[in-house]
Write a protein that holds these residues in place. Structure first.
Motif, PDB file in Angstrom:
ATOM      1  N   TYR A   1     -66.487  18.419  64.294  1.00  7.39           N
ATOM      2  CA  TYR A   1     -66.044  19.182  63.129  1.00  7.39           C
ATOM      3  C   TYR A   1     -67.196  19.987  62.540  1.00  7.39           C
ATOM      4  CZ  TYR A   1     -62.633  15.418  63.623  1.00  7.39           C
ATOM      5  OH  TYR A   1     -61.729  14.523  64.130  1.00  7.39           O
ATOM      6  N   SER A   2     -66.839  20.894  61.656  1.00 10.11           N
ATOM      7  CA  SER A   2     -67.827  21.695  60.934  1.00 10.11           C
ATOM      8  C   SER A   2     -67.173  22.189  59.654  1.00 10.11           C
ATOM      9  CB  SER A   2     -68.289  22.883  61.783  1.00 10.11           C
ATOM     10  OG  SER A   2     -67.199  23.779  61.999  1.00 10.11           O
TER      11      SER A   2
ATOM     12  N   THR B   1     -59.640  12.376  54.799  1.00  9.67           N
ATOM     13  CA  THR B   1     -59.534  12.800  56.203  1.00  9.67           C
ATOM     14  C   THR B   1     -58.154  12.578  56.811  1.00  9.67           C
ATOM     15  OG1 THR B   1     -60.282  10.614  56.949  1.00  9.67           O
ATOM     16  CG2 THR B   1     -61.969  12.315  56.609  1.00  9.67           C
ATOM     17  N   GLY B   2     -57.396  11.636  56.252  1.00  9.08           N
ATOM     18  CA  GLY B   2     -56.115  11.286  56.862  1.00  9.08           C
ATOM     19  C   GLY B   2     -56.243  10.219  57.932  1.00  9.08           C
TER      20      GLY B   2
ATOM     21  N   GLY C   1     -66.774  17.759  58.239  1.00 10.02           N
ATOM     22  CA  GLY C   1     -66.671  19.160  57.837  1.00 10.02           C
ATOM     23  C   GLY C   1     -66.069  19.348  56.461  1.00 10.02           C
ATOM     24  N   ILE C   2     -66.089  18.309  55.638  1.00  7.83           N
ATOM     25  CA  ILE C   2     -65.521  18.380  54.285  1.00  7.83           C
ATOM     26  C   ILE C   2     -66.587  18.949  53.343  1.00  7.83           C
ATOM     27  CG2 ILE C   2     -64.608  17.042  52.350  1.00  7.83           C
ATOM     28  CD1 ILE C   2     -63.492  15.072  54.433  1.00  7.83           C
ATOM     29  N   ILE C   3     -66.295  20.075  52.747  1.00  7.82           N
ATOM     30  CA  ILE C   3     -67.275  20.752  51.898  1.00  7.82           C
ATOM     31  C   ILE C   3     -67.334  20.068  50.531  1.00  7.82           C
ATOM     32  CG2 ILE C   3     -67.932  22.949  50.841  1.00  7.82           C
ATOM     33  CD1 ILE C   3     -66.405  24.374  53.055  1.00  7.82           C
TER      34      ILE C   3
ATOM     35  N   PRO D   1     -62.980  21.967  59.695  1.00  8.65           N
ATOM     36  CA  PRO D   1     -62.934  20.603  59.155  1.00  8.65           C
ATOM     37  C   PRO D   1     -61.829  19.784  59.798  1.00  8.65           C
ATOM     38  CG  PRO D   1     -61.901  22.135  57.631  1.00  8.65           C
ATOM     39  CD  PRO D   1     -62.496  22.971  58.732  1.00  8.65           C
ATOM     40  N   ILE D   2     -61.845  18.496  59.546  1.00  7.84           N
ATOM     41  CA  ILE D   2     -60.855  17.613  60.142  1.00  7.84           C
ATOM     42  C   ILE D   2     -59.439  17.947  59.670  1.00  7.84           C
ATOM     43  CG2 ILE D   2     -61.172  15.851  58.338  1.00  7.84           C
ATOM     44  CD1 ILE D   2     -60.631  13.749  60.558  1.00  7.84           C
ATOM     45  N   ARG D   3     -59.311  18.439  58.447  1.00  6.74           N
ATOM     46  CA  ARG D   3     -57.998  18.886  57.970  1.00  6.74           C
ATOM     47  C   ARG D   3     -58.165  19.715  56.703  1.00  6.74           C
ATOM     48  NH1 ARG D   3     -54.761  16.317  53.862  1.00  6.74           N
ATOM     49  NH2 ARG D   3     -55.933  14.760  52.679  1.00  6.74           N
TER      50      ARG D   3
END
Length: 218
Positions: free
Chosen positions: A94-95, A126-127, A157-159, A99-101
């Motif tokens: 991820y990035s 993230t789920g 990848g969560i900002i 992101p993951i979602r």
């Protein structure tokens, strides 16, 4: 650039630290939880410097490193700034761009084991299941420090905000989504907040919020 000095390791509670003997804000021109690579007596590790206010910072030292160093006297310590920790996210799929979602809703998770509040917050963002998050974080009960939390958010990848916001008993408004650090009788407790709702089994008192980390959502 390497910053080098001599200091002793000290213990506070069950954790070990080294106090940096200069103003990090002024010398390093950075604030917040600063990622660094540390060099001590042949040991090298990555961590985030812990801010104590007004430019004073501690280097957190794991017990296995302390045992390797095995010294009560002043020792030579060096560190250099790095762009981010690599313990988890060096092989992330991820990035920030991928992101993951997309965080546009939160599904509440109840986990029966104690000591996993940070992992539960990550799972809801993230789920994923809590057990999946524990495996990726490599952190079990009571092991989710803010440094590990930030590292895991980066992996997915969560900002998030660059630094933690401390409330200091002043008036404040929580952002749309954030992880709040709540004061309890014996230790603090991490809770996910999203659009006016605390996703936790406990009642959260606004006056008990110590700090929060903003999470960017649409």
């Amino acid at each position: 650039m390497k910053y080098t000095f001599e200091e002793k390791i000290f213990k506070s509670g069950n954790r070990y630290f080294i106090k940096i003997p200069f103003n990090v804000w002024e010398e390093c021109d950075q604030k917040g939880l600063i990622p660094v690579k540390v060099f001590i007596k042949g040991c090298t590790f990555e961590c985030r410097l812990i801010p104590k206010g007004e430019g004073i910072y501690y280097i957190p030292i794991k017990k296995n490193i302390v045992n390797q160093i095995n010294c009560d006297d002043e020792i030579s310590i060096s560190f250099k700034l790095i762009s981010g920790l690599t313990r988890i996210n060096h092989d992330s799929p991820y990035s920030k761009e991928n992101p993951i979602r997309k965080i546009d809703n939160i599904q509440s998770i109840v986990y029966t084991k104690d000591g996993y509040c940070g992992q539960i917050c990550i799972a809801m963002l993230t789920g994923l299941s809590v057990d999946e998050v524990v495996g990726i974080m490599q952190a079990r009960a009571w092991q989710c420090s803010f440094s590990k939390l930030l590292e895991t958010l980066d992996y997915f990848g969560i900002i998030h905000d660059d630094k933690i916001t401390y409330t200091k008993r002043k008036e404040f408004v929580l952002p749309k989504c954030c992880i709040v650090n709540v004061k309890e009788e014996q230790m603090s407790h991490l809770v996910l907040y999203y659009k006016g709702h605390y996703y936790d089994t406990k009642d959260i008192g606004f006056d008990n919020i110590i700090s929060y980390l903003g999470i960017r959502v649409d």
